[in-house]
Design a protein around this motif. Structure first.
Motif, PDB file in Angstrom:
ATOM      1  N   ASP A 115     -45.739   1.184 106.422  1.00  0.00           N
ATOM      2  CA  ASP A 115     -46.512   0.668 107.832  1.00  0.00           C
ATOM      3  C   ASP A 115     -46.948   2.043 108.322  1.00  0.00           C
ATOM      4  OD1 ASP A 115     -47.478  -0.114 110.166  1.00  0.00           O
ATOM      5  OD2 ASP A 115     -45.578  -1.224 110.563  1.00  0.00           O
ATOM      6  N   GLY A 132     -50.244   0.203 110.936  1.00  0.00           N
ATOM      7  CA  GLY A 132     -50.332  -1.041 110.274  1.00  0.00           C
ATOM      8  C   GLY A 132     -50.759  -1.352 108.959  1.00  0.00           C
ATOM      9  N   ASP A 188     -50.270  -0.767 104.872  1.00  0.00           N
ATOM     10  CA  ASP A 188     -49.519  -0.298 103.848  1.00  0.00           C
ATOM     11  C   ASP A 188     -49.994   0.716 102.792  1.00  0.00           C
ATOM     12  OD1 ASP A 188     -47.356  -0.044 101.650  1.00  0.00           O
ATOM     13  OD2 ASP A 188     -46.826  -2.122 101.684  1.00  0.00           O
TER      14      ASP A 188
END
Ligand SMILES: Cc1cc2nc3c(=O)[nH]c(=O)nc-3n(C[C@H](O)[C@H](O)[C@H](O)COP(=O)(O)OP(=O)(O)OC[C@H]3O[C@@H](n4cnc5c(N)ncnc54)[C@H](O)[C@@H]3O)c2cc1C
Length: 411
Positions: free
Chosen positions: A104, A107, A109
């Motif tokens: 994260d 926000g 990956d």
């Protein structure tokens, strides 16, 4: 707020992309999503089915997000978390990392994503066609040309196709590159041979191996990395140069028995595909000549140890997309394409080329037992095992491969 730029007359009307490989398809998808007319010309009758890229590193992830395919890649493919280097004697762990620190990042990956290339290509092709891109199969480009108003490609037996820009995404033996620079492709070819296979063998269940593993050895170096959710692994190993494809295929069972954990017989695993490859480090003199552009393998090559090939190629494509959209929207003139060439070459020469060379030297080190003592990167990873913030910063350093061309848009 109304988008005044989009209602102005457009400075160009069409882009031709040569090659329906991953770079050409991503560019086609990005441009067609912006309603920029794009036509793909592909020599083959189908997408390439050879075992090639499967892992797309951190710098490529924002391009999948921009193309709107990140969720499908995650659903159908997988994410690599653990990676390590191992000793050839007993496969013991030397150094490695857990990339969950990138799970994260604001926000997103940003861990390495995995989806076998032919499936990713099919996904991008379907999406690009759905957004209005067109494709001509069995159309081999034999040359290019340009004048002040347009660029064109010549297709074997089919004549000429014209557009405002032609982008060569036609891979390592690029005809588009050769039409600009002849045989000139500065760099070198490694005096080494690698064999890439896709093989079912339960490395995790039987041996507790990581998602990606590099076994260091001067001759019998190899990589084992998971490529599907069903225990299909990419096993890539070193071989002696100079044999025929048939000889390499005949030698594979003996080599697997010798190098893999468990010394497996052919009945212990299922070999799905096998292909020999040479490795190169090369970069074209320029990625832009007038209305003709180059991206990804057509523009630069590196060895595959560390998965920087199409990862860097996808980043090229994202940069080229920003440049073309800037021109399309009237926010940039076409000198931004010179910047594309300059900055992408700089990123290859300062990051991709040296890091990929070091990746191969690491896995094929002549003295595996002392590699750790001589390897700054491995020692930084060791520090990262106990300091997660440090590891995150270290891994995010690879994002420097990216370059934001929108900073050159006019206000
Ligand atoms: C074993 C192996 C493993 C790899 N693993 C990774 C990895 O995990 N991660 C990674 O980032 N990279 C990896 N790579 C590198 C990656 O596969 C390449 O960088 C990538 O395929 C290049 O994509 P491309 O679109 O530039 O070219 P290509 O994939 O070569 O596609 C070029 C397309 O152009 C077409 N074409 C060629 N000539 C013409 C012509 N004259 N006219 C019309 N069409 C033409 C071809 O048919 C093809 O469809 C690996 C490479 C190998 C060999």
């Amino acid at each position: 707020m109304a988008d005044t730029a989009s209602s102005a007359p457009r400075p160009f009307s069409k882009v031709i992309i040569v090659g329906a490989g991953p770079s050409g398809l991503l560019l086609a998808l990005l441009l067609s999503k912006r309603s920029i007319p794009v036509h793909i010309i592909e020599a083959s009758h189908q997408l390439d089915q050879q075992p090639r890229a499967a892992h797309y590193g951190t710098p490529a992830i924002p391009e999948f997000v921009r193309a709107g395919i990140i969720d499908k890649i995650r659903d159908r493919g997988l994410i690599l978390s653990t990676m390590c280097w191992r000793s050839p004697d007993d496969y013991s762990y030397i150094a490695g990392f857990n990339a969950d620190v990138l799970k994260d990042v604001d926000g997103q990956d940003l861990r390495t994503h995995c989806y076998v290339l032919q499936d990713l290509d099919q996904l991008m092709l379907d999406e690009a066609l759905a957004h209005g891109a067109t494709i001509e199969w069995e159309s081999k480009v034999t040359g290019t040309g340009q004048d002040g108003d347009k660029a064109w490609v010549e297709i074997e037996g089919k004549g000429r196709r014209e557009a405002d820009y032609v982008v060569g995404c036609d891979g390592a033996n690029s005809t588009v590159r050769k039409s600009l620079f002849g045989a000139e492709f500065p760099g070198f070819t490694w005096d080494a041979q690698i064999i890439a296979t896709n093989t079912y063998y339960d490395f995790e269940g039987k041996f507790g191996w990581h998602d990606a593993n590099f076994i260091i050895h001067p001759e019998h170096f190899f990589m084992v990395a998971r490529i599907t959710q069903e225990n299909l692994y990419r096993i890539t190993y070193g071989e002696k140069p100079g044999l025929t494809r048939e000889e390499y295929i005949a030698r594979q069972p003996e080599i697997f028995k010798k190098i893999l954990p468990g010394n497996p017989e052919p009945s212990d695993y299922k070999l799905v595909s096998i292909s020999p490859y040479k490795m190169h480090q090369r970069c074209a003199p320029k990625f832009r000549v007038g209305r003709i552009l180059l991206a990804a393998d057509a523009a630069h090559l590196c060895n595959p140890w560390g998965g920087l090939g199409i990862t860097g190629g996808f980043v090229d494509v994202g940069g080229l997309y920003e440049c073309l959209v800037g021109i399309w929207d009237g926010k940039a003139d076409d000198s931004i394409l010179d910047l594309y060439s300059e900055k992408r070459i700089e990123k290859y020469q300062t990051i991709i080329n040296p890091i990929s060379q070091e990746n191969f030297r690491r896995v094929s080190d002549k003295e595996p037992a002392t590699r750790f003592e001589r390897d700054d990167f491995m020692q930084l990873l060791r520090k990262g095992e106990t300091d997660k913030d440090f590891l995150k910063e270290l891994l995010l350093g690879f994002m420097d491969v990216r370059y934001d061309f929108t900073q050159h848009y006019k206000n």
